[in-house]
Scaffold this active site. Structure first.
Site, PDB file in Angstrom:
ATOM      1  CD  GLU A   1      47.102-102.872  17.931  1.00  0.00           C
ATOM      2  OE1 GLU A   1      47.670-102.278  18.706  1.00  0.00           O
ATOM      3  OE2 GLU A   1      46.759-104.050  17.689  1.00  0.00           O
TER       4      GLU A   1
ATOM      5  N   GLY B   1      50.318-109.506  23.016  1.00  0.00           N
ATOM      6  CA  GLY B   1      50.390-109.779  21.802  1.00  0.00           C
ATOM      7  C   GLY B   1      48.855-109.281  21.314  1.00  0.00           C
ATOM      8  CB  SER B   2      47.451-110.198  17.832  1.00  0.00           C
ATOM      9  OG  SER B   2      47.476-111.514  17.798  1.00  0.00           O
TER      10      SER B   2
ATOM     11  CD  GLU C   1      49.139-104.308  27.464  1.00  0.00           C
ATOM     12  OE1 GLU C   1      49.767-103.742  26.566  1.00  0.00           O
ATOM     13  OE2 GLU C   1      49.695-104.215  28.520  1.00  0.00           O
ATOM     14  CG  LEU C   2      44.788-109.683  24.258  1.00  0.00           C
ATOM     15  CD1 LEU C   2      43.521-110.455  24.068  1.00  0.00           C
ATOM     16  CD2 LEU C   2      46.014-110.457  23.879  1.00  0.00           C
TER      17      LEU C   2
ATOM     18  N   PRO D   1      60.369-115.781  25.024  1.00  0.00           N
ATOM     19  CG  PRO D   1      62.603-115.226  24.824  1.00  0.00           C
ATOM     20  CD  PRO D   1      61.568-116.404  25.238  1.00  0.00           C
ATOM     21  CG  ASP D   2      58.513-112.085  19.147  1.00  0.00           C
ATOM     22  OD1 ASP D   2      57.592-111.982  18.660  1.00  0.00           O
ATOM     23  OD2 ASP D   2      59.677-111.831  18.245  1.00  0.00           O
TER      24      ASP D   2
ATOM     25  CD1 TRP E   1      56.924-109.044  17.902  1.00  0.00           C
ATOM     26  CD2 TRP E   1      57.697-106.543  17.648  1.00  0.00           C
ATOM     27  NE1 TRP E   1      56.291-108.321  17.180  1.00  0.00           N
ATOM     28  CE2 TRP E   1      56.350-106.906  16.895  1.00  0.00           C
ATOM     29  CE3 TRP E   1      58.265-105.455  17.874  1.00  0.00           C
ATOM     30  CZ2 TRP E   1      55.932-105.766  16.349  1.00  0.00           C
ATOM     31  CZ3 TRP E   1      57.583-104.255  17.553  1.00  0.00           C
ATOM     32  CH2 TRP E   1      56.442-104.574  16.628  1.00  0.00           C
ATOM     33  CG  ASN E   2      55.557-104.219  21.834  1.00  0.00           C
ATOM     34  OD1 ASN E   2      55.453-105.401  22.333  1.00  0.00           O
ATOM     35  ND2 ASN E   2      54.622-103.398  22.209  1.00  0.00           N
TER      36      ASN E   2
ATOM     37  CB  CYS F   1      49.679-102.691  23.643  1.00  0.00           C
ATOM     38  SG  CYS F   1      50.567-104.097  23.002  1.00  0.00           S
TER      39      CYS F   1
END
Length: 517
Positions: free
Chosen positions: A386, A232-233, A254-255, A182-183, A157-158, A288
């Site tokens: 984080e 995401g995470s 990518e986390l 998508p989120d 979502w970011n 991120c």
């Protein structure tokens, strides 16, 4: 420049890859600035995802048969359409995320540049190439790149424009179909880009948007596609990587990050202060690759903290669809709660708030002030975890070696920033940092926006890379085609087989003396 209209949402909503969408359950999509419902979105199921994958797989065969140059023409036109529709794309990004317009603009520019980069440079990367064969002149070897098939993208979502499409355009150019989840907070950003891809000439089945919960649609992506790209995470990434591994399909991610900035005694303090604010509070810290840890040489630490605090306190917050705000809202109540919890925990354990530190409900339900902390210790939640919000900590250090050691003292390794008195000094520091990207005299954008270079994380910050050649070729299966001519590997005309075999080791050793071997 305003919240998108109901007609706009209706037009985009018709593009969801869900049959009989009007008859399905829906969930609300909120305007982040106000928390008010703007639209609803159908909730997809695993069966919807499986149908979309089957359609993408059928369409992908014809798409892969087209040349990379032909596919690139679609992406090049898409890039132009993104530029042409920049205002409406910024509107929808702001509406769904609450970010300041300047960072919505960054997203739009990034989407256009990434598509143009792969449209321009990608066909050459995908071209067949000749490599050395085992026997010079007798072994001809060609390497070619076949698409994976259908790539599943799970986007966050970011940055719902950039992260919905920057991976997808590479996968599409490589000849794949793409199915994206998508989120649930930001589905219309993905649909807005889908509309432009279709207008650019991409068959609709090749980029299918299936909204729905990650526990259902996301799991179906991992179960049915040929490659998974996730942003995401770190915790969720590890789970998805394990699931992909069971199917022996490719996985890239990518986390998270707890990204450091180093400021040396010789740095221009005013420039470093301004750069730190941008690096820390872009998209309200929900990035991120944004900075959350600042290591400042003790010689200049007091001056830096004073100026940085004053700069941050002067930042303009606003719920506005124009360029008059330096920072917008956070995206949800959960993000605000995390930021407040980290600040409260730090203060209770002895940290000092230099700037910010509290909610701003007077501006909107998800606003939180940009925050600067000092005196943070390893007993505090925000020390190593984080925040993913506008909360940063400043740590004075006695030496650059100490700064490098502390910057590397983390399981993460996504991004870092260096501000020093000279380029040589900054380069030396950068080379010692364990991070996938290091920016000098910038926080994140110099590396991210250089789309010819790979971008990704070390440690628990990611697997694989996006951008660059690596970000394209990961969506392919390299195929080696080797043709043996004139003589065989085990036999040569007119030479007894035994003698040929006996001479082979000596011939192989002698190859090193040939030019280029």
């Amino acid at each position: 420049m305003a919240r998108p209209t109901p007609e706009y949402f209706a037009r985009l909503g018709a593009l969801v890859a869900i049959d009989n969408a009007a008859d399905r359950p829906t969930r609300p999509v909120l305007e982040a600035f106000s928390g008010v419902e703007m639209a609803t979105i159908p909730v997809g199921t695993a069966a919807d995802l499986e149908t979309a994958v089957a359609r993408a797989r059928a369409a992908q065969e014809g798409w892969a048969a087209r040349s990379p140059q032909d596919r690139a023409k679609v992406l090049d036109k898409f890039s132009e359409l993104v530029h042409r529709n920049a205002a409406s794309l910024m509107d929808i990004a702001q509406a769904e995320t609450g970010k300041a317009r300047v960072y919505a603009q960054e997203e739009v520019i990034d989407v256009a540049l990434t598509a143009r980069h792969y449209a321009t440079a990608g066909p050459k990367m995908l071209a067949d190439r000749k490599v050395k064969g085992i026997i010079p002149g007798a072994t001809s070897v060609r390497v070619r790149y076949q698409p994976k098939g259908v790539v599943g993208v799970i986007s966050p979502w970011n940055y719902p424009l950039t992260l919905a499409i920057s991976d997808a355009v590479a996968a599409l150019l490589a000849g794949n179909g793409v199915v994206i989840k998508p989120d649930s907070q930001t589905p219309y950003c993905a649909l807005a880009l889908a509309e432009l891809l279709y207008e650019a000439g991409l068959p609709a089945e090749l980029f299918a948007v299936v909204p729905g919960p990650g526990s259902v649609v996301g799991q179906a992506i991992v179960a049915t596609t040929d490659y998974v790209m996730f942003t995401g995470s770190s915790a969720t990434g590890a789970t998805l990587a394990e699931q992909a591994g069971r199917r022996l399909i490719g996985f890239s991610a990518e986390l998270g990050g707890k990204n450091p900035m180093i400021v040396t005694a010789g740095a221009d303090i005013d420039r470093a202060v301004e750069g730190a604010a941008r690096a820390c509070y872009s998209n309200s810290g929900q990035l991120c690759i944004s900075i959350e840890r600042l290591y400042v040489d003790a010689i200049i630490a007091d001056e830096f903290i004073e100026k940085f605090g004053a700069f941050v306190r002067g930042m303009r917050l606003g719920a506005t669809y124009d360029f008059n705000a330096d920072m917008g809202s956070l995206a949800s109540a959960a993000q605000v709660d995390t930021a407040q919890a980290h600040v409260d925990d730090a203060v209770a354990k002895g940290a000092t708030v230099i700037a910010g530190g509290k909610r701003r409900a007077d501006l909107g339900p998800f606003f939180f002030e940009p925050t600067v902390l000092t005196g943070v210790t390893d007993a505090m939640e925000c020390f190593a975890n984080e925040t993913f919000g506008p909360v940063v900590s400043v740590y004075p250090v006695d030496s650059i070696d100490e700064a490098i050691k502390l910057a590397n003292d983390t399981d993460y390794g996504l991004n870092a920033s260096v501000w020093a008195g000279s380029s040589d000094e900054a380069q030396r520091i950068a080379e010692k940092l364990r991070a996938g990207t290091v920016n000098i005299n910038e926080g994140y954008a110099a590396a991210w926006a250089s789309t010819a270079a790979p971008m990704g994380g070390m440690g628990i910050s990611g697997v694989g890379r996006r951008h660059g050649e690596e970000g394209l070729l990961k969506y392919t299966e390299p195929q080696t085609i080797a043709e043996q001519r004139f003589i065989g590997i085990d036999r040569a005309p007119g030479i007894p087989q035994g003698l040929y075999r006996a001479a082979t080791p000596f011939a192989m050793r002698a190859l090193k003396y040939l030019p280029g071997r």
